[in-house]
Design a protein around this motif. Structure first.
Motif, PDB file in Angstrom:
ATOM      1  N   LEU A 373       5.440  -2.112   8.247  1.00  0.00           N
ATOM      2  CA  LEU A 373       4.945  -1.804   6.905  1.00  0.00           C
ATOM      3  C   LEU A 373       3.602  -1.086   6.965  1.00  0.00           C
ATOM      4  O   LEU A 373       3.293  -0.247   6.116  1.00  0.00           O
ATOM      5  CB  LEU A 373       4.819  -3.102   6.111  1.00  0.00           C
ATOM      6  CG  LEU A 373       4.788  -3.013   4.587  1.00  0.00           C
ATOM      7  CD1 LEU A 373       6.074  -2.424   4.057  1.00  0.00           C
ATOM      8  CD2 LEU A 373       4.563  -4.391   3.988  1.00  0.00           C
ATOM      9  N   GLU A 377       5.096   6.313   7.170  1.00  0.00           N
ATOM     10  CA  GLU A 377       6.507   6.691   7.211  1.00  0.00           C
ATOM     11  C   GLU A 377       6.642   8.100   7.788  1.00  0.00           C
ATOM     12  O   GLU A 377       6.084   9.054   7.263  1.00  0.00           O
ATOM     13  CB  GLU A 377       7.107   6.646   5.804  1.00  0.00           C
ATOM     14  CG  GLU A 377       7.192   5.244   5.229  1.00  0.00           C
ATOM     15  CD  GLU A 377       7.928   5.226   3.897  1.00  0.00           C
ATOM     16  OE1 GLU A 377       8.449   6.282   3.518  1.00  0.00           O
ATOM     17  OE2 GLU A 377       7.961   4.173   3.247  1.00  0.00           O
ATOM     18  N   ARG A 383      14.730   5.103   4.409  1.00  0.00           N
ATOM     19  CA  ARG A 383      14.073   3.976   3.743  1.00  0.00           C
ATOM     20  C   ARG A 383      13.447   3.049   4.779  1.00  0.00           C
ATOM     21  O   ARG A 383      14.103   2.551   5.679  1.00  0.00           O
ATOM     22  CB  ARG A 383      15.080   3.191   2.906  1.00  0.00           C
ATOM     23  CG  ARG A 383      14.452   2.026   2.130  1.00  0.00           C
ATOM     24  CD  ARG A 383      15.515   1.160   1.508  1.00  0.00           C
ATOM     25  NE  ARG A 383      14.944   0.023   0.791  1.00  0.00           N
ATOM     26  CZ  ARG A 383      14.570  -1.101   1.360  1.00  0.00           C
ATOM     27  NH1 ARG A 383      14.691  -1.243   2.658  1.00  0.00           N
ATOM     28  NH2 ARG A 383      14.060  -2.100   0.639  1.00  0.00           N
ATOM     29  N   ARG A 386      10.022  -2.735   2.948  1.00  0.00           N
ATOM     30  CA  ARG A 386       9.281  -2.917   1.704  1.00  0.00           C
ATOM     31  C   ARG A 386       8.765  -4.358   1.635  1.00  0.00           C
ATOM     32  O   ARG A 386       9.308  -5.247   2.291  1.00  0.00           O
ATOM     33  CB  ARG A 386      10.187  -2.634   0.495  1.00  0.00           C
ATOM     34  CG  ARG A 386      10.674  -1.200   0.390  1.00  0.00           C
ATOM     35  CD  ARG A 386       9.528  -0.274  -0.031  1.00  0.00           C
ATOM     36  NE  ARG A 386       9.984   1.091  -0.212  1.00  0.00           N
ATOM     37  CZ  ARG A 386       9.976   2.013   0.739  1.00  0.00           C
ATOM     38  NH1 ARG A 386       9.549   1.692   1.948  1.00  0.00           N
ATOM     39  NH2 ARG A 386      10.385   3.244   0.493  1.00  0.00           N
ATOM     40  N   GLN A 388       9.279  -6.451  -0.569  1.00  0.00           N
ATOM     41  CA  GLN A 388      10.342  -7.321  -1.070  1.00  0.00           C
ATOM     42  C   GLN A 388      11.159  -7.921   0.081  1.00  0.00           C
ATOM     43  O   GLN A 388      11.666  -9.050  -0.034  1.00  0.00           O
ATOM     44  CB  GLN A 388      11.274  -6.545  -2.002  1.00  0.00           C
ATOM     45  CG  GLN A 388      10.635  -6.140  -3.312  1.00  0.00           C
ATOM     46  CD  GLN A 388       9.859  -4.846  -3.215  1.00  0.00           C
ATOM     47  OE1 GLN A 388       9.498  -4.421  -2.131  1.00  0.00           O
ATOM     48  NE2 GLN A 388       9.592  -4.225  -4.349  1.00  0.00           N
ATOM     49  N   SER A 438       3.895  -6.013  -3.596  1.00  0.00           N
ATOM     50  CA  SER A 438       4.998  -5.387  -4.331  1.00  0.00           C
ATOM     51  C   SER A 438       4.543  -4.958  -5.726  1.00  0.00           C
ATOM     52  O   SER A 438       5.007  -3.935  -6.249  1.00  0.00           O
ATOM     53  CB  SER A 438       6.186  -6.348  -4.425  1.00  0.00           C
ATOM     54  OG  SER A 438       5.861  -7.478  -5.215  1.00  0.00           O
ATOM     55  N   LEU A 441       2.654  -1.639  -5.496  1.00  0.00           N
ATOM     56  CA  LEU A 441       3.508  -0.448  -5.390  1.00  0.00           C
ATOM     57  C   LEU A 441       3.916   0.090  -6.753  1.00  0.00           C
ATOM     58  O   LEU A 441       4.111   1.301  -6.913  1.00  0.00           O
ATOM     59  CB  LEU A 441       4.763  -0.777  -4.573  1.00  0.00           C
ATOM     60  CG  LEU A 441       4.554  -1.006  -3.072  1.00  0.00           C
ATOM     61  CD1 LEU A 441       5.874  -1.345  -2.406  1.00  0.00           C
ATOM     62  CD2 LEU A 441       3.940   0.227  -2.417  1.00  0.00           C
TER      63      LEU A 441
END
Length: 592
Positions: A373, A377, A383, A386, A388, A438, A441
């Protein structure tokens, strides 16, 4: 079909280039050809039947291309490839595909023999046939028309298939000799050629090593069992060896389990009478040591899954014994004294091991995801992890800890309950942290800030409770590191909230209260003010307000220190004499 023909053309052109070698010999990349064919036609998923069909179709195409037909549709005329025919390396490829077809059929039968033992006879026949074709290939490669590398590869291929036959026949010494010969040839080839080919040779060596160690164990090599257990723990010895390794290690632990009679946990000694539980508890230390020594996450995940599967099976066996014990109590009409039985306490211990392993596995996965994380990227279309994803992992951890606190026999163990509650607080803090991330974001700044404050609250509570339970924090994540990260994230969040002018309409009204004070007067409090990012931010008050200051004197009186003042004794009132006479005079005014 089109792709298969393209592969044939590719192999043919590659082998034709080998004809231009300095010694002018024919060449065939035996290991490279079979590895590519196996990966592209079924063996990536263990589908040996599909690979056997591919070998048959390729043989038909090769024979048709070379005009080497075995009769016609009405009559079969057997033909053999001879040394005189070796004007084209595709004749060698025919023999190689015949061996591969027989070998793949044998492996297919091996899968089916688990439920149909009679197929084992057919399996041995097909393996012998494959070894016979490989010997024929080796004899053809002895021709001076074939280059030295192909000769060595043919010898290694023959040794491999011969070893497989002896292995199935349980002729351990001869199988070990054949596998060692194969391993030696591939190691020599790996050191003599390019890195691309060396990787293939080393992979083959890695595949053969479990078979060699298994053979060594069966001929009473004392060090082989340790190697086999380590290989099994790290996921080695797949395919043909997997089931043999499992049964072998189970047998070894069964012999050791005869000496194990009890286990001690939480100050109570419990007898262990179930063989499956003995075997599992004996291997527990080995499994945990292998997990600690794992170098990559994939290996560690495999080890955790293996340990959990064994633990579930053991718990199920103990549960069956518990049912039998309950039935016996009902028949004998025994009165339950309220104390947890030894078998129930053993069940609690195994459940404790399972839940702790689940916590460690999910924590390891969360640690890996957290590290990813933080990384930028590289591919926007792919993807990445995240917050979550981590929330879900910490939910499972908290659920496991909740089950730990309800284990039978540990309700009155206050130390254990305190340890579980402390761990629960730590993982709640981490879960709350990722919930806050989260919200960041989706630019919900106020919610994220409140959650960060709650993380700090949990962390302070952990630090206050951890003073009496220092040993319980050894296996837990570092809470001090979390506090530092939360403080850093809070400042980043405040800066992002101030700079984010597009979403200011969603901020709650209590944070948009009009305050004319400049920024320098409320630096200690966080408040969203859209004017701060405008053209005229209210940072300081200008001009500043007037403030009272002491006035500067116009002159200094230096002579005052040398002035002698006149006496004032006559001006000072003399103190009257006391007594009754003076009091009466004072009343009537005689003394004035």
């Amino acid at each position: 079909m089109a792709s298969e023909k393209q592969n044939d053309a590719k192999v043919t052109s590659m082998d034709e280039n080998k004809e231009n070698l300095p010694d002018g010999g024919l060449g065939l990349e035996i290991l490279q050809i079979i590895k590519e064919s196996q990966q592209q036609h079924g063996l990536r998923h263990g589908d040996y039947q599909r690979y056997r069909g591919y070998c048959s179709r390729r043989l038909r195409r090769l024979r048709k291309t070379l005009g080497f037909k075995m009769g016609n549709r009405h009559k079969f005329i057997g033909k053999k490839v001879t040394v005189e025919m070796l004007s084209d390396n595709r004749y060698l490829l025919i023999v190689l595909m015949e061996a591969e077809r027989a070998w793949s059929y044998a492996m297919q039968l091996k899968q089916e023999a688990n439920t149909e033992p009679r197929k084992r006879f057919h399996l041995l026949a097909r393996l012998r046939k494959a070894a016979k074709h490989s010997e024929k290939l080796e004899k053809l490669c002895e021709s001076p028309r074939v280059d030295a590398k192909t000769k060595l590869e043919a010898q290694a291929y023959t040794a491999y298939l011969s070893g497989m036959v002896e292995f199935e026949l349980q002729e351990w010494k001869r199988a070990m000799e054949a596998f060692n010969k194969c391993k030696t040839i591939y190691e020599k080839l790996a050191s003599a050629f390019t890195e691309e080919l060396a990787v293939l040779y080393r992979q083959r060596v890695d595949e053969i090593s479990p078979n060699i160690r298994y053979c060594a164990y069966n001929i009473d090599d004392p060090n082989a069992i340790k190697d086999l257990m380590q290989m099994r723990l790290i996921g080695g010895g797949g395919g043909m060896m997997a089931e043999k390794l499992e049964s072998l290690i189970t047998q070894a632990r069964t012999k050791q389990a005869a000496t194990m009679s009890e286990v001690e946990w939480r100050g109570r000694t419990v007898p262990v009478k179930i063989d499956k539980a003995r075997i599992f508890l004996l291997g527990l230390a080995d499994n945990e040591a292998a997990i600690a020594q794992a170098t990559n996450e994939e290996t560690k995940e495999h080890l955790y899954e293996t340990l959990l599967a064994e633990c579930r099976d053991t718990i199920q066996a103990v549960r069956e014994e518990l049912k039998n014990e309950a039935k016996q109590r009902e028949r004998s009409s025994e009165v339950d004294s309220g104390k947890v039985s030894n078998l129930q306490f053993l069940h609690s211990y195994l459940t404790y091991i399972k839940l702790c392993t689940l916590v460690k596995r999910n924590e390891s996965m969360a640690h890996t995801l957290h590290a990813k994380l933080k990384e930028p990227e590289s591919d926007e279309n792919k993807r990445g992890p995240r917050p979550q994803d981590l929330i879900r992992l910490y939910d499972i951890i908290l659920q496991s800890l909740a089950e730990l606190s309800t284990l039978q026999g540990l309700e009155d163990d206050h130390t254990f309950q305190k340890e579980v509650s402390l761990k629960t607080l730590v993982y709640k803090a981490y879960r709350c942290f990722f919930i806050a991330q989260s919200y960041v974001l989706v630019k919900k700044w106020s919610e994220a800030l409140v959650l960060y404050e709650r993380v700090l609250k949990y962390a302070k509570e952990v630090q206050s409770k951890a003073k009496s339970l220092n040993n319980s924090l050894k296996d837990l994540p570092d809470i001090q590191e979390l506090i530092a990260e939360v403080n850093a994230e809070k400042y980043s969040l405040q800066a992002a909230a101030i700079l984010d002018t597009d979403e200011t309409a969603e901020v709650p009204t209590q944070q948009q209260v009009k305050d004319n004070r400049p920024l320098c007067d409320h630096l200690e409090t966080f408040r969203l003010d859209p004017a701060l990012v405008g053209k005229q931010p209210n940072l300081v008050q200008f001009p500043p307000d007037f403030q009272p200051i002491p006035c500067k004197p116009l002159f200094f009186d230096l002579a005052l220190n040398h002035v002698a003042f006149p006496p004032l004794d006559d001006k000072v009132e003399q103190k009257g004499k006391g007594g009754l006479t003076g009091y009466i005079k004072g009343i009537f005014g005689f003394g004035s």
